[in-house]
Design an enzyme around this catalytic site. Structure first.
Site, PDB file in Angstrom:
ATOM      1  N   ASN A   9       0.876  -1.135   0.155  1.00 13.92           N
ATOM      2  CA  ASN A   9       0.053   0.009   0.115  1.00 13.92           C
ATOM      3  C   ASN A   9       0.811   1.238  -0.214  1.00 13.92           C
ATOM      4  OD1 ASN A   9      -1.830   1.910   0.562  1.00 13.92           O
ATOM      5  ND2 ASN A   9      -2.277   1.346   2.345  1.00 13.92           N
ATOM      6  N   LYS A  11       0.115   4.296  -0.483  1.00 11.15           N
ATOM      7  CA  LYS A  11      -0.552   5.500   0.249  1.00 11.15           C
ATOM      8  C   LYS A  11      -0.271   6.786  -0.583  1.00 11.15           C
ATOM      9  CE  LYS A  11      -0.129   3.312   4.775  1.00 11.15           C
ATOM     10  NZ  LYS A  11      -0.224   3.485   6.089  1.00 11.15           N
ATOM     11  N   HIS A  98      -9.551   0.990   5.080  1.00 10.42           N
ATOM     12  CA  HIS A  98      -8.396   1.510   5.771  1.00 10.42           C
ATOM     13  C   HIS A  98      -8.576   2.146   7.014  1.00 10.42           C
ATOM     14  CE1 HIS A  98      -4.384   2.606   6.433  1.00 10.42           C
ATOM     15  NE2 HIS A  98      -3.873   1.717   5.805  1.00 10.42           N
ATOM     16  N   GLU A 100      -6.906   4.570   7.816  1.00 10.77           N
ATOM     17  CA  GLU A 100      -6.759   6.163   7.443  1.00 10.77           C
ATOM     18  C   GLU A 100      -8.014   6.687   6.895  1.00 10.77           C
ATOM     19  OE1 GLU A 100      -2.853   5.513   5.528  1.00 10.77           O
ATOM     20  OE2 GLU A 100      -2.097   5.083   7.395  1.00 10.77           O
ATOM     21  N   GLU A 165      -5.543  -5.085  10.680  1.00  7.43           N
ATOM     22  CA  GLU A 165      -4.508  -3.997  10.879  1.00  7.43           C
ATOM     23  C   GLU A 165      -4.932  -3.015  12.057  1.00  7.43           C
ATOM     24  OE1 GLU A 165      -2.611  -2.676   7.076  1.00  7.43           O
ATOM     25  OE2 GLU A 165      -4.265  -1.554   7.338  1.00  7.43           O
ATOM     26  N   GLY A 171       1.963   2.440  10.924  1.00  4.17           N
ATOM     27  CA  GLY A 171       2.909   3.598  10.745  1.00  4.17           C
ATOM     28  C   GLY A 171       3.715   3.901  11.941  1.00  4.17           C
ATOM     29  N   SER A 206       3.066  -1.698  10.530  1.00  4.94           N
ATOM     30  CA  SER A 206       4.593  -1.652  11.008  1.00  4.94           C
ATOM     31  C   SER A 206       5.371  -3.022  10.376  1.00  4.94           C
ATOM     32  CB  SER A 206       4.876  -1.186  12.460  1.00  4.94           C
ATOM     33  OG  SER A 206       4.593   0.002  12.624  1.00  4.94           O
TER      34      SER A 206
HETATM   35  P1  PGA Z   1       2.555   0.717   7.897  1.00  6.41           P
HETATM   36  O1  PGA Z   1       1.148   0.708   7.004  1.00  6.41           O
HETATM   37  O2  PGA Z   1       3.223  -0.635   7.041  1.00  6.41           O
HETATM   38  O3  PGA Z   1       3.318   1.827   7.300  1.00  6.41           O
HETATM   39  O4  PGA Z   1       2.504   0.538   9.319  1.00  6.41           O
HETATM   40  C1  PGA Z   1       0.490  -0.241   6.972  1.00  6.41           C
HETATM   41  C2  PGA Z   1      -1.068   0.129   6.259  1.00  6.41           C
HETATM   42  O5  PGA Z   1      -1.520   1.083   6.695  1.00  6.41           O
HETATM   43  O6  PGA Z   1      -1.472  -0.542   5.501  1.00  6.41           O
END
Ligand code: PGA
Length: 256
Positions: A9, A11, A98, A100, A165, A171, A206
């Site tokens: 992903n 982003k 997601h 976010e 997740e 993140g 992460s």
């Molecule tokens: P990250 O994000 O690996 O940077 O923690 C995962 C995601 O949001 O899909």
């Protein structure tokens, strides 16, 4: 039989040139794994790069996905992107739910279900993201939250992939332990009933080249949804190999 999947992903990152270079590098590295049908690899670039990344991936087993879609078929929705447009761009999968978008943009469980439904109608496979916040985990509400998130999607989940997740892990560098992930994956799989045997459940949050092997070693973890680490071709490619070589061999098919 479940497919092992590694999803990148991206982003809202990368220039177009960087995106095309990354896609080409992952494509080349992925050929060996995907040819053996051991691991499905999917890249989720930002909308403006979909068409160009699709050209880079053409003829390769690496699949293309989008980061979201609009729930309507078409119409006066300025700035939005429809499922059929994504199909036109060569997408086969799409992320929905997601964190976010749930927490950052206020997408509700019902809206996410509507998006998943629209995606399925258009022939896209939704990768449905679910997960609890840190406060919800601390108050022992993880299972209640997950149940609430999957409830409106339940009748569709057999045709989706799920990504667990935990919001506190995305993140932050604070990855779930393999045991924590395994426990939640088992809980989610139990909710899927007979479809639990075939729906892939990925871990995200992460994930990187150092912690992936221990998470992938859990038989209930069918792969990963990778954010930050998917922006580095070398790391993401290494994770493909780690997933391929992970235990839980009985959950996927490897040609001799
Ligand atoms: P990250 O994000 O690996 O940077 O923690 C995962 C995601 O949001 O899909």
């Amino acid at each position: 039989m479940r497919t092992k999947m590694l999803c990148g992903n991206w982003k809202m990152n990368l220039s177009k040139t960087e995106a095309l270079t990354l896609a080409a590098n992952v494509r080349d590295a992925a050929a060996a794994y995907a040819e053996a049908e051991a691991v499905q690899c999917v890249l989720f670039p930002p909308f403006p790069y979909l068409d160009a990344v699709s050209s880079v991936l053409e003829g390769s087993p690496v699949m293309l996905g989008a980061q979201t879609l609009h729930e309507a078929e078409s119409g006066a929705y300025t700035g939005e992107v429809s499922a059929s447009m994504l199909v036109d761009m060569g997408c086969e999968l799409v992320l929905v739910g997601h964190s976010e978008r749930r927490h950052g943009l206020g997408e509700s469980d019902a809206l996410i279900a509507a998006k998943a439904s629209r995606a399925l109608e258009a022939g896209l496979t939704p990768v449905v993201c679910v997960g609890e916040t840190g406060a919800e985990r601390e108050s022992d509400a993880t299972e209640v939250v997950l149940l609430r998130q999957i409830e409106p999607l339940k009748h569709m989940l057999a045709r989706c992939a799920l990504a667990y997740e935990p919001v506190w892990a995305i993140g932050t560098g604070q990855v779930a332990t393999p045991e924590e992930a395994e426990a939640v994956h088992a809980f989610l799989r139990a909710q899927l009933g007979e479809n639990g045997a075939s729906v892939p459940i990925l871990y995200g949050g992460s994930l990187n080249g150092d912690n992936a092997p221990s998470l992938f070693s859990k038989p209930g973890v069918d792969g990963g949804l990778v954010g930050g680490a998917s922006l580095k071709a070398e790391v993401f490619s290494r994770m493909l190999g780690q997933l391929r070589n992970s235990s839980g061999e009985d959950s996927f098919h490897v040609h001799a």
